[in-house]
Design an enzyme around this catalytic site. Structure first.
Site, PDB file in Angstrom:
ATOM      1  N   ASP A   1       2.729   4.777 -16.169  1.00 22.25           N
ATOM      2  CA  ASP A   1       2.316   3.516 -16.777  1.00 22.25           C
ATOM      3  C   ASP A   1       3.465   2.906 -17.579  1.00 22.25           C
ATOM      4  O   ASP A   1       4.261   3.618 -18.181  1.00 22.25           O
ATOM      5  CB  ASP A   1       1.119   3.771 -17.699  1.00 22.25           C
ATOM      6  CG  ASP A   1       0.373   2.499 -18.052  1.00 22.25           C
ATOM      7  OD1 ASP A   1       0.605   1.469 -17.393  1.00 22.25           O
ATOM      8  OD2 ASP A   1      -0.430   2.539 -18.995  1.00 22.25           O
TER       9      ASP A   1
ATOM     10  N   HIS B   1       8.816  -2.138 -11.641  1.00 15.98           N
ATOM     11  CA  HIS B   1       8.345  -1.219 -10.599  1.00 15.98           C
ATOM     12  C   HIS B   1       9.528  -0.563  -9.875  1.00 15.98           C
ATOM     13  O   HIS B   1       9.482   0.627  -9.547  1.00 15.98           O
ATOM     14  CB  HIS B   1       7.463  -1.963  -9.603  1.00 15.98           C
ATOM     15  CG  HIS B   1       6.192  -2.476 -10.203  1.00 15.98           C
ATOM     16  ND1 HIS B   1       5.344  -1.682 -10.940  1.00 15.98           N
ATOM     17  CD2 HIS B   1       5.631  -3.721 -10.185  1.00 15.98           C
ATOM     18  CE1 HIS B   1       4.295  -2.401 -11.340  1.00 15.98           C
ATOM     19  NE2 HIS B   1       4.457  -3.635 -10.896  1.00 15.98           N
TER      20      HIS B   1
ATOM     21  N   LEU C   1       7.670  22.195  -3.155  1.00 13.01           N
ATOM     22  CA  LEU C   1       6.812  21.271  -3.897  1.00 13.01           C
ATOM     23  C   LEU C   1       6.001  20.389  -2.962  1.00 13.01           C
ATOM     24  O   LEU C   1       6.530  19.834  -1.997  1.00 13.01           O
ATOM     25  CB  LEU C   1       7.681  20.385  -4.801  1.00 13.01           C
ATOM     26  CG  LEU C   1       6.984  19.221  -5.510  1.00 13.01           C
ATOM     27  CD1 LEU C   1       6.072  19.734  -6.621  1.00 13.01           C
ATOM     28  CD2 LEU C   1       8.007  18.237  -6.061  1.00 13.01           C
TER      29      LEU C   1
END
Length: 253
Positions: A33, A50, A144
């Site tokens: 955020d 972004h 991962l």
């Protein structure tokens, strides 16, 4: 205790957050955020925030992989984000393509497996094609697991799971007494994954925003004021260090 990696961190970073590799969270979820506020503070369009946030995705993914985190789930685009201005939504839909185009070879080299959590409906074909390609090319990787929560909403996920369970029960394949938490888990986007151990949310907001409401029932939560584009590897270590100092009792004394 300090191990070799935690000592390396202490030597590399301006502030030390010694980590115990035996207590690294298996699954970390992040609500990324603050991109828009980061851009606004600099007099830039929201899309610049972004793009800056995408660079942070790269850094945190590398850090998680290096630490031995098994699952990293990033809240990339919610079902509510469609309400944003059209040009911003279109830009956000291009970001997965851009990220995977530039990062896929390194993800493969790092043995990272890419997955997507969310509804495929509404997503542009180009976005889906980029995700499908990444999933296909990394499906054999054993390191991962990088989950992108894309067009994801937890209430929608739960409703879909309940509908699937009702259908199974109606068809006679599932008895009402067999509807357990484990049964529900099988119908969630996260089926087969452990629940997150640690939730991180950046930018100072203190809410879940319709993210993994079922799965986060016993997660430790770390909220920080840092905006996502400024969330560094050191901040990531700090969150994990705090997690390692907490006593997880799961409702027990």
């Amino acid at each position: 205790m300090l191990n070799r990696f935690s000592k390396w961190i202490q030597g590399q970073e301006s502030e030390s957050f010694p980590l115990d590799l035996d207590k690294i969270p298996s699954h970390i979820a992040i609500i990324m955020d603050g991109n828009g506020r980061w851009a606004r503070k600099r007099g830039l369009p929201r899309v610049a925030g972004h793009r800056a946030g995408m660079r942070t995705v790269r850094e945190i993914t590398r850090a998680a992989s290096d630490l031995g985190v098994k699952y990293l789930t990033l809240y990339a685009f919610s079902t509510e984000n469609w309400k944003r201005p059209k040009d911003e939504v279109e830009f956000l839909m291009r970001l997965p393509q851009e990220y995977l185009l530039t990062e896929l070879e390194e993800l493969i080299e790092q043995n990272v497996q890419v997955r997507m959590l969310g509804k495929q409906e509404q997503l542009p074909n180009d976005t889906l094609d980029a995700v499908y390609q990444a999933q296909e090319r990394t499906k054999e990787n054993t390191g991962l697991i990088l989950n992108f929560a894309l067009n994801y909403g937890s209430r929608d996920e739960l409703l879909h799971a309940i509908q699937q369970i009702a259908s199974e029960a109606q068809s006679g394949n599932l008895n009402p007494e067999d509807i357990t938490a484990q049964a529900l888990n099988r119908f969630l986007y996260t089926a087969g994954m452990p629940d997150p151990d640690l939730l991180i949310r950046t930018s100072g907001e203190l809410r879940l925003s319709n993210f993994m409401l079922w799965q986060l029932a016993y997660a430790e939560m770390f909220f920080c004021e840092v905006l996502w584009p400024d969330f560094s590897k050191e901040e990531f270590y700090k969150a994990i260090s705090e997690y390692q100092h907490r006593n997880r009792r799961y409702g027990a004394l």
